[in-house]
Structures are given as C-alpha cells and as structure tokens.
Scaffold this active site. Structure first.
Site, PDB file in Angstrom:
ATOM      1  N   ASP A 178       0.835  -1.203   0.000  1.00 15.36           N
ATOM      2  CA  ASP A 178       0.000   0.000   0.000  1.00 15.36           C
ATOM      3  C   ASP A 178       0.873   1.258   0.000  1.00 15.36           C
ATOM      4  O   ASP A 178       2.005   1.230   0.488  1.00 15.36           O
ATOM      5  CB  ASP A 178      -0.905   0.025   1.241  1.00 15.36           C
ATOM      6  CG  ASP A 178      -2.011  -1.019   1.158  1.00 15.36           C
ATOM      7  OD1 ASP A 178      -2.376  -1.409   0.038  1.00 15.36           O
ATOM      8  OD2 ASP A 178      -2.519  -1.446   2.216  1.00 15.36           O
TER       9      ASP A 178
ATOM     10  N   TYR B 276       6.745  -8.573   8.328  1.00 17.38           N
ATOM     11  CA  TYR B 276       6.457  -7.134   8.424  1.00 17.38           C
ATOM     12  C   TYR B 276       6.786  -6.628   9.817  1.00 17.38           C
ATOM     13  O   TYR B 276       6.667  -7.367  10.798  1.00 17.38           O
ATOM     14  CB  TYR B 276       4.958  -6.867   8.195  1.00 17.38           C
ATOM     15  CG  TYR B 276       4.449  -7.208   6.831  1.00 17.38           C
ATOM     16  CD1 TYR B 276       4.451  -6.263   5.806  1.00 17.38           C
ATOM     17  CD2 TYR B 276       3.940  -8.474   6.546  1.00 17.38           C
ATOM     18  CE1 TYR B 276       3.961  -6.568   4.544  1.00 17.38           C
ATOM     19  CE2 TYR B 276       3.453  -8.790   5.285  1.00 17.38           C
ATOM     20  CZ  TYR B 276       3.462  -7.838   4.284  1.00 17.38           C
ATOM     21  OH  TYR B 276       2.982  -8.145   3.047  1.00 17.38           O
TER      22      TYR B 276
ATOM     23  N   ASP C 253      -6.585   1.581   8.340  1.00 13.97           N
ATOM     24  CA  ASP C 253      -5.271   2.226   8.395  1.00 13.97           C
ATOM     25  C   ASP C 253      -5.476   3.740   8.345  1.00 13.97           C
ATOM     26  O   ASP C 253      -6.595   4.220   8.549  1.00 13.97           O
ATOM     27  CB  ASP C 253      -4.363   1.726   7.244  1.00 13.97           C
ATOM     28  CG  ASP C 253      -4.907   2.089   5.856  1.00 13.97           C
ATOM     29  OD1 ASP C 253      -5.912   2.838   5.769  1.00 13.97           O
ATOM     30  OD2 ASP C 253      -4.321   1.628   4.851  1.00 13.97           O
TER      31      ASP C 253
ATOM     32  N   ARG D  88      -3.604  -4.911   7.743  1.00 10.26           N
ATOM     33  CA  ARG D  88      -4.652  -3.958   8.165  1.00 10.26           C
ATOM     34  C   ARG D  88      -5.783  -4.685   8.884  1.00 10.26           C
ATOM     35  O   ARG D  88      -6.292  -4.210   9.893  1.00 10.26           O
ATOM     36  CB  ARG D  88      -5.232  -3.235   6.945  1.00 10.26           C
ATOM     37  CG  ARG D  88      -4.334  -2.186   6.361  1.00 10.26           C
ATOM     38  CD  ARG D  88      -5.044  -1.447   5.249  1.00 10.26           C
ATOM     39  NE  ARG D  88      -5.199  -2.231   4.041  1.00 10.26           N
ATOM     40  CZ  ARG D  88      -6.196  -2.085   3.166  1.00 10.26           C
ATOM     41  NH1 ARG D  88      -7.147  -1.201   3.373  1.00 10.26           N
ATOM     42  NH2 ARG D  88      -6.245  -2.802   2.068  1.00 10.26           N
TER      43      ARG D  88
END
Length: 231
Positions: free
Chosen positions: A48, A76, A90, A182
């Site tokens: 993203d 991540y 988010d 998310r």
C-alpha cells in the site's frame, strides 16, 4: 554501423527495491521500467502507499517467477494504534469511535496476539483491491454499498509485540501470502475491546529476500545512470 547496446534488464533480472512511503507499487514499477528501458517489468506483491519496504521487481524472463515469489512467506514490522478504528483499517481514513486504553496491561496486550497465531480465518478489508462480481471491492465500498467478504484461511507464524509506547503498539509479524496486516490490526483492536488500526507498516522480508539487501529508488537510479554510456 551502430550496434544496439546490450540490455541485461531486457533479458531478465530480479531487483530488490525499498519502496518509499506514499509511492504506489505501480509507481515503483513505472520508475524502474523507465530507468532500465524495457517494457517487461512487474512486481511480486503489492505494498500500500502508506507502507514502505521490500518490493521484488522482476524484468524480462524473470517476470515468469512473479507468482512463485508472491507465494512465499512474508515478514512485516509496524505499529498498531489502539483506542480507535478507521473504515480502511489504516490511516487512509480518519480515526473514529475513540475509546480509552489506559487500563490495558502489557500482559493483556501480549495475550491478545495468541488467537491470531497459527492457521486462522481472516476477513479481508472491504477497502481492498479484491474483486467481487467482477468489481474491485474498494470501489463498491466507496459508493456506500454493503460489501460482505468471505473469510480466508491464512497462516500467521509469528506475531510479536516488540514495544509498547502508550496506545502505539510496535509489532513484528511473519505470515503467509494473502494476509492483510490492516485486517490483523483491526481484529487485534477488537480482541482488546478498544479498537485499533494500522498506523505504520514496513515489509522486511519475502522468502529469503531481505529489505536489508534492497536498493532505495535513488540509489538504484544512480547505479543505472553510472553504467550508462549515453548519459
């Protein structure tokens, strides 16, 4: 007679790029395509615009390997902000439904990761590029249509809380392809009863590829320009 310059990128390379914040994954592909002067360029797994980190970009014959790279495990790091939710899960949308978080203990926050470890069912965010009935669901969501997505089986092999800074929870996650961090942030906030949203995200690893071996866009551009004879 002028002979065309040999272009190793047209034949095929795997490039590791550290995608900057606010760039789309396609922005990075477009920039690389322009720099390496070959049309056949693609990436292995979207990040993203509000996420940074490892983007695998393949050129030439290596574009055939994109699906293989996309299927690999990912790691991540990032932050989840507790005490509110957002429609997109988010910071693409405004925090709402504010709730206090002062009562939460470190033990409660760490325990709340446990239900998410292993193979779990996860509902993707409605603000995502998944297609439903041929349309991208974020387009339906933006139009205010009621979107229902089916949960999918994903695997989270690690969900570590690395630091707690007030309502900001720093984490590290190792997960299968198809995992939405998310959604994990939103579900984690729901598990704690106070809500939560993803406030920063960085992809640090895909399979055996590490962001530590990746080039920034600027460094990659300098490297390409340094090898050009026609600069």
């Amino acid at each position: 007679m002028h002979t065309p310059e040999h272009n190793p990128f047209a034949e095929g390379k795997v490039l590791l790029i550290d995608k900057p914040l606010y760039w789309t994954s396609f922005d990075a592909v477009r920039k690389v395509r322009y720099l390496v002067k070959t049309k056949k360029v693609g990436h292995a797994g979207t990040l993203d615009p509000l996420a940074s980190g490892l983007l695998i970009i393949c050129t030439g014959k290596f574009t055939k390997k994109i699906n293989e790279y996309m299927a690999q495990e990912k790691e991540y790091t990032g932050t989840i902000t507790l005490g509110a939710i957002t429609p997109t899960y988010d910071l693409e949308s405004e925090p709402q439904d504010l709730k206090p978080v002062d009562h939460l203990t470190t033990a409660q926050i760490e325990d709340a990761t446990k239900p998410f470890i292993g193979q779990i069912q996860q509902v993707p965010p409605i603000h995502s590029a998944i297609k439903k009935d041929g349309k991208r669901v974020y387009e339906l969501a933006r139009r205010g249509e009621d979107v229902k997505l089916e949960p999918r089986a994903i695997t989270i092999s690690a969900f570590d809380i690395t630091k707690i800074d007030g309502p900001i929870i720093h984490f590290r996650v190792v997960c299968s392809t198809g995992t939405y961090i998310r959604s994990l942030a939103n579900d984690f906030g729901a598990q704690l009863g106070c809500g939560g949203y993803l406030s920063s995200l960085r992809r640090t690893r895909i399979g055996n590829f590490s962001v530590e071996d990746a080039h920034s866009i600027e460094a990659f551009e300098q490297e390409i320009r340094a090898t050009r004879t026609d600069k």
